[in-house]
Scaffold this motif. Structure first.
Motif, PDB file in Angstrom:
ATOM      1  N   GLN A 102      57.843  21.327  39.463  1.00 33.35           N
ATOM      2  CA  GLN A 102      56.670  20.765  40.116  1.00 33.35           C
ATOM      3  C   GLN A 102      55.471  21.569  39.630  1.00 33.35           C
ATOM      4  O   GLN A 102      55.171  22.617  40.191  1.00 33.35           O
ATOM      5  N   PRO A 103      54.785  21.098  38.604  1.00 35.07           N
ATOM      6  CA  PRO A 103      53.720  21.920  38.012  1.00 35.07           C
ATOM      7  C   PRO A 103      52.592  22.193  39.000  1.00 35.07           C
ATOM      8  O   PRO A 103      51.888  23.195  38.871  1.00 35.07           O
ATOM      9  N   GLY A 104      52.443  21.309  39.976  1.00 37.17           N
ATOM     10  CA  GLY A 104      51.362  21.475  40.947  1.00 37.17           C
ATOM     11  C   GLY A 104      51.404  22.814  41.649  1.00 37.17           C
ATOM     12  O   GLY A 104      50.367  23.390  41.986  1.00 37.17           O
ATOM     13  N   GLU A 105      52.617  23.323  41.886  1.00 34.79           N
ATOM     14  CA  GLU A 105      52.754  24.595  42.585  1.00 34.79           C
ATOM     15  C   GLU A 105      52.093  25.734  41.799  1.00 34.79           C
ATOM     16  O   GLU A 105      51.503  26.644  42.371  1.00 34.79           O
ATOM     17  N   PHE A 106      52.248  25.657  40.464  1.00 33.80           N
ATOM     18  CA  PHE A 106      51.659  26.717  39.638  1.00 33.80           C
ATOM     19  C   PHE A 106      50.165  26.468  39.430  1.00 33.80           C
ATOM     20  O   PHE A 106      49.364  27.396  39.341  1.00 33.80           O
ATOM     21  N   ALA A 107      49.817  25.183  39.373  1.00 36.27           N
ATOM     22  CA  ALA A 107      48.411  24.828  39.184  1.00 36.27           C
ATOM     23  C   ALA A 107      47.558  25.394  40.308  1.00 36.27           C
ATOM     24  O   ALA A 107      46.399  25.764  40.100  1.00 36.27           O
ATOM     25  N   LYS A 108      48.161  25.484  41.504  1.00 40.15           N
ATOM     26  CA  LYS A 108      47.465  26.012  42.670  1.00 40.15           C
ATOM     27  C   LYS A 108      46.894  27.398  42.375  1.00 40.15           C
ATOM     28  O   LYS A 108      45.718  27.681  42.663  1.00 40.15           O
ATOM     29  N   ILE A 109      47.730  28.254  41.782  1.00 45.70           N
ATOM     30  CA  ILE A 109      47.295  29.624  41.499  1.00 45.70           C
ATOM     31  C   ILE A 109      46.268  29.636  40.379  1.00 45.70           C
ATOM     32  O   ILE A 109      45.226  30.306  40.458  1.00 45.70           O
ATOM     33  N   ALA A 110      46.535  28.840  39.328  1.00 49.37           N
ATOM     34  CA  ALA A 110      45.610  28.796  38.199  1.00 49.37           C
ATOM     35  C   ALA A 110      44.234  28.325  38.663  1.00 49.37           C
ATOM     36  O   ALA A 110      43.206  28.877  38.257  1.00 49.37           O
ATOM     37  N   LEU A 111      44.226  27.322  39.544  1.00 51.21           N
ATOM     38  CA  LEU A 111      42.952  26.806  40.035  1.00 51.21           C
ATOM     39  C   LEU A 111      42.210  27.871  40.844  1.00 51.21           C
ATOM     40  O   LEU A 111      40.991  27.997  40.737  1.00 51.21           O
ATOM     41  N   ALA A 112      42.976  28.626  41.636  1.00 54.07           N
ATOM     42  CA  ALA A 112      42.337  29.669  42.442  1.00 54.07           C
ATOM     43  C   ALA A 112      41.669  30.698  41.529  1.00 54.07           C
ATOM     44  O   ALA A 112      40.563  31.180  41.812  1.00 54.07           O
ATOM     45  N   VAL A 113      42.330  31.012  40.413  1.00 56.44           N
ATOM     46  CA  VAL A 113      41.735  31.953  39.453  1.00 56.44           C
ATOM     47  C   VAL A 113      40.435  31.380  38.906  1.00 56.44           C
ATOM     48  O   VAL A 113      39.390  32.040  38.881  1.00 56.44           O
ATOM     49  N   PHE A 114      40.507  30.113  38.497  1.00 54.24           N
ATOM     50  CA  PHE A 114      39.321  29.488  37.914  1.00 54.24           C
ATOM     51  C   PHE A 114      38.181  29.434  38.922  1.00 54.24           C
ATOM     52  O   PHE A 114      37.044  29.833  38.618  1.00 54.24           O
ATOM     53  N   PHE A 115      38.442  28.964  40.108  1.00 57.20           N
ATOM     54  CA  PHE A 115      37.387  28.849  41.111  1.00 57.20           C
ATOM     55  C   PHE A 115      36.759  30.209  41.397  1.00 57.20           C
ATOM     56  O   PHE A 115      35.534  30.341  41.490  1.00 57.20           O
ATOM     57  N   SER A 116      37.617  31.232  41.528  1.00 57.02           N
ATOM     58  CA  SER A 116      37.085  32.556  41.843  1.00 57.02           C
ATOM     59  C   SER A 116      36.153  33.036  40.743  1.00 57.02           C
ATOM     60  O   SER A 116      35.044  33.508  41.007  1.00 57.02           O
ATOM     61  N   GLY A 117      36.635  32.887  39.509  1.00 58.48           N
ATOM     62  CA  GLY A 117      35.821  33.357  38.389  1.00 58.48           C
ATOM     63  C   GLY A 117      34.525  32.580  38.279  1.00 58.48           C
ATOM     64  O   GLY A 117      33.440  33.148  38.133  1.00 58.48           O
ATOM     65  N   TYR A 118      34.623  31.268  38.410  1.00 61.92           N
ATOM     66  CA  TYR A 118      33.454  30.404  38.246  1.00 61.92           C
ATOM     67  C   TYR A 118      32.456  30.647  39.369  1.00 61.92           C
ATOM     68  O   TYR A 118      31.259  30.817  39.130  1.00 61.92           O
TER      69      TYR A 118
END
Lengths: 468, 485
Positions: free
Chosen positions: A184-200
């Protein structure tokens, strides 16, 4: 205590590391699932299950390794996160094993015993947890990968749509199969998105917060700052439309709104965000028959019980909760296997409801609540904005996921296919959530680590020398 | 950034709180509703997870419980000699529900009755496996066997009562069915159920309790009782004021007698022996409908009986002109009775005028065999005085000794009876019913009263009522007397 050879300076009283507290709690977190395991065996087969020693040793070993790594590499980390996650993970395996024993589920052609796999996934998850602590010496390193994370998240989200790779399970296309494994790629996408949002957001927060026009009491952002929000909204909608996955869309959008709000401290974002999510959800619900069926099932599960699979599922789940009552039937003595499909993954919380009752469900919710509380506390304690945003992002996503899944199976909100962190059967979920806990532990370690004592300066000593 | 963080913390807290409220709602407030919904299979799973209690006849179980390997319903109901006992037990199917005793005493049989709360709690504390209680019936195995085998392949029913207590001794109905054939939940069970429900012979109809037949001449004992009770005649050997032929009041129709018997001024005893229509028709019309209704209702007509299984109300019509009263008084027109009703009439006469309430469950037992409830015999009514009852007994004994009912004679036992044939259908074109009601008397009182009805028989009363029904009644009475002595 730090070296206190110099009595002349007030030595920082080292913050207690709390590693022994963690160890003590871990002992309970391992023992409770072992007792639960024995309980299931006694209830179903009238004997202590033969796999008990192996299971106990396995869980104990994993918890022990995780603890030693934390002790060595994140000594000031929050002491509750690891034991709570271990407890949930351990009980989750027991719940899955309990459902493996169900004769009714065994009769299904698709039946495979889940517990051994789940134990293996848990080992992988803890390996990833260890990997995070070993490799990620400082969470701020992730700031460098802001845009790479965004690309990774988008790729992960869109993978289930790739023909030949994606799988349609009960109407939701959120799975891909690789070499026989379902991910379920969505589970990992959750963390990746959090990284992106934080950085952005860390970079753009001032622009988003200050450069805005006031309109009807709301601070409306400028168009170019609104861009990413619109993008995320569109991506969520796309997920919703093409993968028919209301939960994941809601989760990502909610995650973004939470982080935006924290970064900008502007309430208007919350209102804009809620408005957009409602508009998106209503719009899609009126187009997608799958989502519409879920909504109807939520409104009146027993009105369409006989006609619709969606209604029957949610009806079965609610009846499992209701039949459990206040104290539950006890481990292994319920009939939550009547739910059939996804009884040990999306609907695992119904088994908790039936066998452990209201008391058990409240205990589980409070455990989740505690994890969230520790996450928020970590975010509050973090000293850098990236760490703050990252921690609240992960925690917020975790909280939303709990709410969406548990609320779904309890009929509080429309049901969507997502997994209960640590409890539900599924490798992606367990592994991703262990990584999430690993990152939170890393941030909390950084946050609670005492400030380094000033390097002994030879000049300082000199100044005290009174020359004759 | 800490202010919004705190607000997010509150938001997360609200999410968890919403879940906590929701779980309280469905697991506490709505728990009972959800756990007992019809969609909830747990109700049935629980129900069939225990060994169902047994129904007891003569100290032996006539039912059983079979442990199947089914992953939903563990135990399945079984019956010993199902067709014979089906009118007593009813059925208990995993799919089609329960009926009769299986239905009414379901709480005891499944161990969920409130009265078993204490023993349930005790069992839970001592870790004993849950079980069902037993239902002890008043039935007499030998009498039931005689009744069921006597009916054989014909359509009909038998009801036998102990006149002194009202205890039901036999309750047979043919054609019958075997409840075992659809006790489970397989396709085979479903087919068996469909076959039974679509069968034109209605094998699942409990004819002894739920079918009403025109009682024909057997109703004449009620009319005789009315004549004596209301003082129309004082003695059974007194000549009655019956002309020959007798034209029914308000009509120009003469009421015919069977076999051209001349019943002019025949006494009650003689009229009973040869079953005169004119004598009893005239009594009915002389007494008038009010008095006839009063006596009939004292015998239990126009009222449902609960034994505890419901028995249909037998009918003595209340809207009658004088000629219809005459016809009703000989068990024709709209008069109809269940076999149980006619057994009650016979029992009341045999018990010297006191009608006991019929019942067939004598005792309910908890799973640990403690008695939960015991039935005490109750008087239902006193339709006639003791002297009058004994007078009618004499006439009925005459019927058996030298009348139409000689086939019911038993050596060494006093037997009284009455034959009957009821014509059915438009212009009497339907198949007639053959009736026989009788009681036996020994030195210690009357141990049994029985009513037998056979559908589809010969119109001649002596041939049908006396020839087909009386031997069955005799066997049933003999079985009861033998089992007592």
């Amino acid at each position: 205590m730090s070296s206190s050879t110099h009595t002349s300076t007030i030595g920082a009283i080292g913050a207690p590391s709390r590693r022994n507290t963690e160890l003590a709690l871990l002992v309970f977190a391992v023992l409770i699932p072992i007792f639960a395991y024995a309980n299931v065996g006694l209830a179903i087969n009238d004997e202590v299950p033969t796999g008990m020693l192996g299971y106990g040793l396995g869980l104990g070993l994993l918890a022990g390794v995780a603890h030693l790594i934390v002790r060595r590499f994140a000594p000031y980390a929050d002491p509750l996160l690891l034991p709570l996650a271990t407890l949930l993970n351990g009980l989750g395996i027991v719940l899955i094993w309990r459902l493996d024993q169900s004769e009714r589920l065994q009769q299904a052609s698709t039946f495979t015993a889940g517990a051994p796999n789940q134990l293996m996934y848990s080992a992988l998850g803890i390996a990833l947890f260890v990997g995070v602590l070993l490799l990620l010496k400082d969470h701020r390193v992730l700031q460098r990968y802001t845009y790479i994370s965004m690309v990774a998240a988008l790729v992960l989200l869109l993978l289930p749509l790739v023909p030949g790779l994606g799988r349609n399970v009960f109407g939701a296309k959120i799975w891909i199969s690789v070499a026989g494994f379902s991910i379920q790629p969505g589970e990992f996408a959750k963390i990746a998105l959090a990284v992106f949002f934080s950085g952005y957001l860390m970079v753009k927060r001032d622009a988003l917060a200050l450069a805005s026009r006031r309109f009807m009491g709301l601070y409306l952002p400028r168009g170019r700052d609104l861009g990413p929000i619109i993008t995320i909204w569109a991506v969520s909608l796309l997920i919703l439309i093409f993968e028919t996955d209301l939960g994941t869309s809601l989760l990502f959008f909610g995650l973004f709104v939470i982080m935006l709000y924290v970064a900008t401290e502007r309430t208007s974002w919350i209102i804009i965000g809620l408005g957009m999510s409602v508009a998106g959800a209503v719009g899609v619900a009126s187009f997608s028959s799958h989502v519409e069926a879920r909504v109807n099932a939520w409104l009146d599960p027993f009105g369409c019980y006989a006609d619709s699979g969606a209604c029957e599922q949610i009806g079965q789940s609610i009846m499992a909760f209701g039949s459990g009552g206040v104290l539950g039937t006890g481990w292994g003595q319920g009939n939550s296997d009547l739910i059939g499909f996804a009884a040990n993954s999306d609907f695992i919380f119904s088994t908790v409801g039936e066998e452990l009752g209201l008391a058990g469900v409240m205990a589980f919710l409070l455990i989740y609540g505690l994890i969230i509380e520790r996450g928020v506390r970590t975010s509050l304690a973090a000293r850098d904005p990236f760490g703050k945003l990252f921690a609240i992002g992960l925690t917020g996503a975790f909280a939303l996921q709990i709410f969406i899944v548990a609320g779904g199976v309890m009929g509080l909100i429309p049901l969507t296919g997502m997994t209960m962190p640590f409890l539900a059967y599924g490798g992606s979920s367990v592994i991703a959530n262990w990584a999430l806990i690993g990152i939170l532990i890393r941030i909390s370690d950084t946050a609670r680590r005492p400030a380094p004592s000033p390097a002994p300066s030879p000049d300082a000593e000199m100044t005290q020398v009174v020359r004759p | 950034m800490n202010k919004p963080l705190r607000r997010i913390a509150i938001f997360c807290g609200v999410l968890i709180l919403a879940l906590l409220v929701r779980t309280n709602w469905i697991q506490y407030v709505q728990a009972d509703d959800l756990s007992s919904r019809k969609e909830n299979k747990r109700v049935d799973i629980e129900r069939y997870s225990i060994k169902r209690g047994d129904i007891i006849v003569d100290g032996k179980a006539i039912t059983g419980s079979k442990d199947t390997d089914d992953s939903f319903f563990q135990y399945k109901r079984t019956w010993k000699n199902g067709p014979m006992w089906a009118p007593v037990t009813g059925y208990a199917s995993q799919v089609f529900g329960t009926s009769q005793i299986e239905n009414l005493e379901d709480g005891i049989l499944t161990g969920t009755d409130d009265r078993l709360f204490f023993s349930r709690t005790l069992d839970m504390l001592t870790g004993k496996k849950k079980g069902g209680g037993n239902v002890v019936t008043t039935l007499n195995g030998a009498a039931q066997k005689a009744a069921f085998e006597g009916l054989g392949d014909s359509k009909g029913a038998v009801a036998a009562i102990d006149p002194e207590t009202g205890a039901i001794l036999a309750l047979a109905s043919t054609p019958s069915y075997d409840p075992s054939t659809f006790a489970g939940r397989s396709n085979k069970d479903g087919d068996a159920w469909n076959d039974l429900t679509n069968n034109p012979d209605k094998p699942m109809l409990n004819r002894a309790l739920r079918e009403t037949y025109a009682p024909g001449s057997t109703f004449k004992v009620v009319t005789a009782a009315a004549a004596l009770e209301h003082g129309l005649y004082d003695d059974v050997d007194e000549k009655t004021k019956t002309p020959e032929p007798w034209t029914m009041p308000g009509t120009r129709t003469e009421l015919p007698n069977h076999g051209g018997n001349n019943c002019e001024k025949a006494s009650l005893r003689e009229a009973m022996r040869v079953s005169c229509n004119t004598v009893f028709g005239k009594i009915g019309s002389d007494l008038g409908k009010e008095k006839m209704i009063e006596t009939a209702e004292k015998f239990g007509f126009n009222e449902e009986q609960f034994v505890p299984v419901r028995s249909n109300a037998s009918v003595f019509p209340t809207e009658l002109d004088p000629s219809q009263t005459a016809l009703s008084s000989i068990g024709q027109f709209n008069t109809s009775a269940t076999p149980l009703q006619m057994a009650m009439v016979t029992a009341a006469i045999a018990n010297d005028g006191t009608l006991m309430e019929p019942y067939m469950v004598s005792e309910l037992k908890a799973p640990n065999l403690d008695t939960v409830e015991k039935h005490a015999p109750k008087t239902l009514s006193e339709p006639l005085s003791k002297p009058n009852a004994q007078k009618i007994q004499q006439t009925m004994e005459t019927v058996v000794n030298e009348g139409t009912g000689t086939n019911a004679k038993i050596d060494g036992v006093t037997v009284g009876g009455k034959t009957g044939t009821a014509e059915t259908g438009e212009n009497n074109e339907g198949t007639p019913f053959a009736w026989f009601i009788s009681y036996a008397k020994t030195d210690s009182g009357s141990p049994v009263a029985v009513a037998v009805v056979i559908e589809d028989s010969n119109a001649d009363e002596a041939v049908s009522g006396g020839g087909l029904a009386a031997p069955i009644a005799k066997d049933v009475m003999k079985a009861v007397i033998d089992s007592k002595g």
